[in-house]
Design an enzyme around this catalytic site. Structure first.
Site, mmCIF file in Angstrom:
data_model
loop_
_atom_site.group_PDB
_atom_site.id
_atom_site.type_symbol
_atom_site.label_atom_id
_atom_site.label_comp_id
_atom_site.label_asym_id
_atom_site.label_seq_id
_atom_site.Cartn_x
_atom_site.Cartn_y
_atom_site.Cartn_z
ATOM 1 N N SER A 45 41.551 -97.562 23.997
ATOM 2 C CA SER A 45 42.026 -98.562 23.017
ATOM 3 C C SER A 45 40.734 -99.218 22.041
ATOM 4 O O SER A 45 41.015 -99.105 20.838
ATOM 5 C CB SER A 45 42.672 -99.764 23.832
ATOM 6 O OG SER A 45 43.356 -100.339 22.831
ATOM 7 N N SER B 209 47.986 -101.988 19.704
ATOM 8 C CA SER B 209 47.894 -103.354 20.693
ATOM 9 C C SER B 209 46.607 -103.116 21.457
ATOM 10 O O SER B 209 46.525 -102.117 22.240
ATOM 11 C CB SER B 209 49.102 -103.435 21.319
ATOM 12 O OG SER B 209 49.131 -104.884 22.035
ATOM 13 N N GLU B 210 45.886 -103.903 21.380
ATOM 14 C CA GLU B 210 44.579 -103.806 22.125
ATOM 15 C C GLU B 210 44.589 -103.485 23.731
ATOM 16 O O GLU B 210 43.586 -102.933 24.355
ATOM 17 C CB GLU B 210 43.666 -105.328 22.158
ATOM 18 C CG GLU B 210 43.124 -105.437 20.702
ATOM 19 C CD GLU B 210 43.980 -106.638 20.088
ATOM 20 O OE1 GLU B 210 45.451 -106.214 19.788
ATOM 21 O OE2 GLU B 210 43.580 -107.792 19.717
ATOM 22 N N ASN B 211 45.580 -104.040 24.160
ATOM 23 C CA ASN B 211 45.920 -103.930 25.656
ATOM 24 C C ASN B 211 46.457 -102.412 25.915
ATOM 25 O O ASN B 211 46.964 -102.121 27.000
ATOM 26 C CB ASN B 211 46.768 -104.852 26.050
ATOM 27 C CG ASN B 211 47.971 -105.063 25.567
ATOM 28 O OD1 ASN B 211 48.181 -104.763 24.405
ATOM 29 N ND2 ASN B 211 48.804 -105.342 26.432
ATOM 30 N N GLY B 212 46.016 -101.556 25.078
ATOM 31 C CA GLY B 212 46.372 -99.943 25.482
ATOM 32 C C GLY B 212 47.749 -99.529 25.133
ATOM 33 O O GLY B 212 48.332 -98.577 25.907
#
Lengths: 226, 225, 226, 225
Positions: free
Chosen positions: B90, B48-51
């Site tokens: 990320s 997930s892009e948010n880490g």
């Protein structure tokens, strides 16, 4: 004795001037330093440039700053929210400027500012409108776009724990932009849920070493975006 | 027999091309269905892009943690073996070619692999790009999950995109409700087509010239709802 | 079930071909994957290009590879050791090539390879012989040198703990180049002191997430540089 | 009275310009003496290139950990509040302007602030640069700790460096055994000079033109060995 703790939110943001460029952490409402944003709203600084992944929603925090007309320009990747009242209305009325940046380029430009990188080439956005007017060069057999660092005068960040030197840990996906924004701002201001004794954080698990942190404020019960 | 695949069936079909050990990013919206259809015994690690690596299923209301969301900003969970990291790390994963597959929706895919999926250029919605341009520039394979045609019947697979691009020459395969089409140097190659649809019928619903793979076969999926 | 553990050092390095470009972790003898290097020595690959901070000393590990004539070229920041036998003799005899890179530029070039950055500008080395022939551009009012990513076919790295997916932690200053080398190589091979159950590593404290790791080998009592 | 400062006295003098809360990188060799002379009640946080903030004193043989060394490759310790990180993060601190002061040795310093401290260009030692070029490019202040003259009496402060450069226009202040000299836009400005040495005497031992600061004073240090 080094102690970066400020007694109040007000003290922490007191010297942010009109026209400042400000990194504000958070993604999708998680990790947003709402209390610092609200303190900045009360402080009254205007004409701000804000770097954040989005444009915030609700009535507090970044949304209050935007809604209150304090923000001249937003640099973000996702300026769309369910509630068009806050940003969209102002944008369509020409009252706020928007620089749209791909999310990974946004993160890397912030890191570059913190890491002393003068500029970098990325394959992201080649051939799209977001590369318009940018220098393109072929590297490793691919076209790449030249991107520049995103510096800020101040960073407002939310973290989980801090010690008095300013070493930080975060909580789950609330980490997001915090560590790189602390690196990239001249003065980084962090609201933390808990301040612990120096030495209580595992040196192997500190996410933001103290060198990147200037001020901390203890906010045990942080306000949520609403 | 249905005339086309349901969205869950498209997701099921995509799952067949996602293998044990792959690191996969699922776009917001329809692609999230892919997670639901992954067999529980297949170790596929979701980014997930948010880490987050190791994104898990939607939590119960009791388990939900306000500090744990996915890129679609909905409550999420972490699987055993997952990890958290910051946004620059990320997107180092994304841009650095470490994501094996990303699955995204699309407005248009062109025969040369160009993708348009972030804005129609109109004034109805503010332009918002998120991580899409990074994902298509960095993922090893870019799978597109979409209806073959728009609601008014226009083709979404076209010779040239008319909407603003997300990336050039980036699409690997398009999974629609009636076909699986690989984007190759020579153009759109039909690997699978739905039921007894003829190539003429499929071509009629497609805005770019199609060729049929030598080893093509029927697009068949179980009933997964 | 994903399990990146290899049963032996030999299996882990079996497919490294002649001519490979290899990142080797470690700084000052700490964090050097001596056992993987020794396995590579026994495997016999030649004509290697090695990226490491230095040129190693002693008789095992990287020193054995260099001493044994397996290394065609070294890219490093500090090719000087108390013992001139291993590298210096070969270098002065013209038997090994040297590319000297400032330590921070070395680290950033490795990270760039792992992060998909095509090239970057840095103020480091401007006006020095190490900038000779490199593009210089003024950015943020300073002259900056253009530097390119350092990719590798394989990384050999030493870490402290791993789970079967390849999530890693390190020990103290042995972390050094490990995390960025795991990012930057097509295939990263890690010797770890301990393999723990999946889930035993704190997700907040994992230093190298599993996506950057391809193979792990358990070496509970690692060999030291001597 | 001694004719010049001892190395420990030079280190003591440098310590007077290192303040509470500063993040400081000490080069290998003589600059390491600075750590020994920092008052224990002054929170100065030492950075080590190999991924350490909060470098502590040399450990006893029993306490020594083979995985904990400083940039000089000697056993080290970590102070309470210290942290570990990887090399790219470590040099982000350096290059990004986060280090307040670095203290380095030098072969030559020029009146324009150029520094030569990594190779004489001769063939006697292999050229080895380590992190010096990054430090001088990134630290807010670059302090040089060196003897005023070489063993054969040649000046080390010169109009133009003849040795290969480490960096241009990077030196802030030079601390020698007989003077403290700031490098300013107008050149070498003597802030302190040793005992009753005249400016003529100091100039005679210096290869660049000196001026005396209006607020200059005597370079006096306690006996610190």
């Amino acid at each position: 004795m080094v102690n970066k703790e400020k007694v109040s939110l007000e003290e922490a943001v007191a010297d942010i001037p009109d026209g400042a460029v400000i990194h504000i952490g958070g993604f999708g409402g998680v990790g947003i330093p709402v209390d610092l944003c609200d303190a900045l709203y009360r402080q009254g600084a205007r004409n701000l440039t804000v770097i954040n992944n989005g444009v915030a929603s609700g009535k507090v925090g970044l949304a209050a700053l935007i809604g209150g007309g304090r923000v001249r320009k937003i640099i973000c990747s996702y300026p769309r929210t369910p509630d068009p009242e806050v940003f969209e209305k102002k944008y369509r009325a020409g009252e706020i400027e928007l620089e749209l940046v791909p999310q990974g380029t946004l993160a890397e430009r912030i890191r570059a500012a913190g890491a002393g990188i003068g500029a970098f080439y990325t394959p992201t956005s080649v051939g799209t409108p977001l590369a318009d007017g940018k220098e393109v060069r072929v590297l490793q057999g691919r076209e790449m776009v030249l991107e520049h660092p995103l510096y800020a005068d101040f960073a407002l960040v939310k973290a989980e724990k801090a010690d008095r030197w300013g070493n930080l840990t975060y909580n789950k996906s609330a980490r997001n932009f915090g560590p790189i924004m602390c690196m990239a701002a001249k003065t980084s201001i962090v609201q933390v849920r808990e301040i612990v004794a120096l030495g209580a954080l595992d040196p192997e698990a500190i996410v933001t070493p103290s060198i990147f942190v200037d001020r901390i404020v203890n906010v045990p019960y942080p306000t949520k975006e609403t | 027999m249905a005339e086309k695949l349901s969205r869950r069936q498209i997701a099921w079909r995509i799952v067949q091309d996602i293998h044990e050990g792959m690191y996969v990013n699922l776009g917001i919206g329809q692609p999230e269905l892919v997670a639901d259809l992954l067999p529980p015994d297949r170790d596929v690690i979701l980014h997930s892009e948010n880490g987050i690596l190791g994104l898990g299923p939607k939590p119960t209301p009791e388990e939900a943690d306000d500090d744990l969301i996915n890129a679609g900003k909905k409550h999420a969970s972490l699987v055993t073996g997952g990890a958290y990291f910051h946004h620059a790390d990320s997107f180092a994963m994304v841009r650095g070619g470490h994501i094996d597959v990303c699955v995204l929706g699309a407005f248009q895919v062109a025969a040369n692999g160009d993708l348009a999926n972030w804005t129609t250029g109109g004034d109805d919605l503010l332009p918002a790009v998120g991580g899409a341009m990074d994902l298509v520039a960095g993922a090893k394979k870019v799978f597109i999950m979409m209806d073959h045609n728009t609601k008014d019947g226009s083709p979404k697979i076209v010779e040239q995109c008319t909407y603003p691009l997300t990336g050039r020459h980036c699409v690997t395969t398009v999974y629609t409700d009636i076909a699986v089409i690989d984007i190759k140097p020579e153009g759109c190659v039909v690997r699978e087509k739905f039921a007894d649809m003829t190539m003429d019928e499929l071509q009629a619903r497609t805005g770019a010239r199609l060729t049929l793979a030598n080893d093509w076969h029927l697009l068949a999926t179980p009933n997964v709802g």
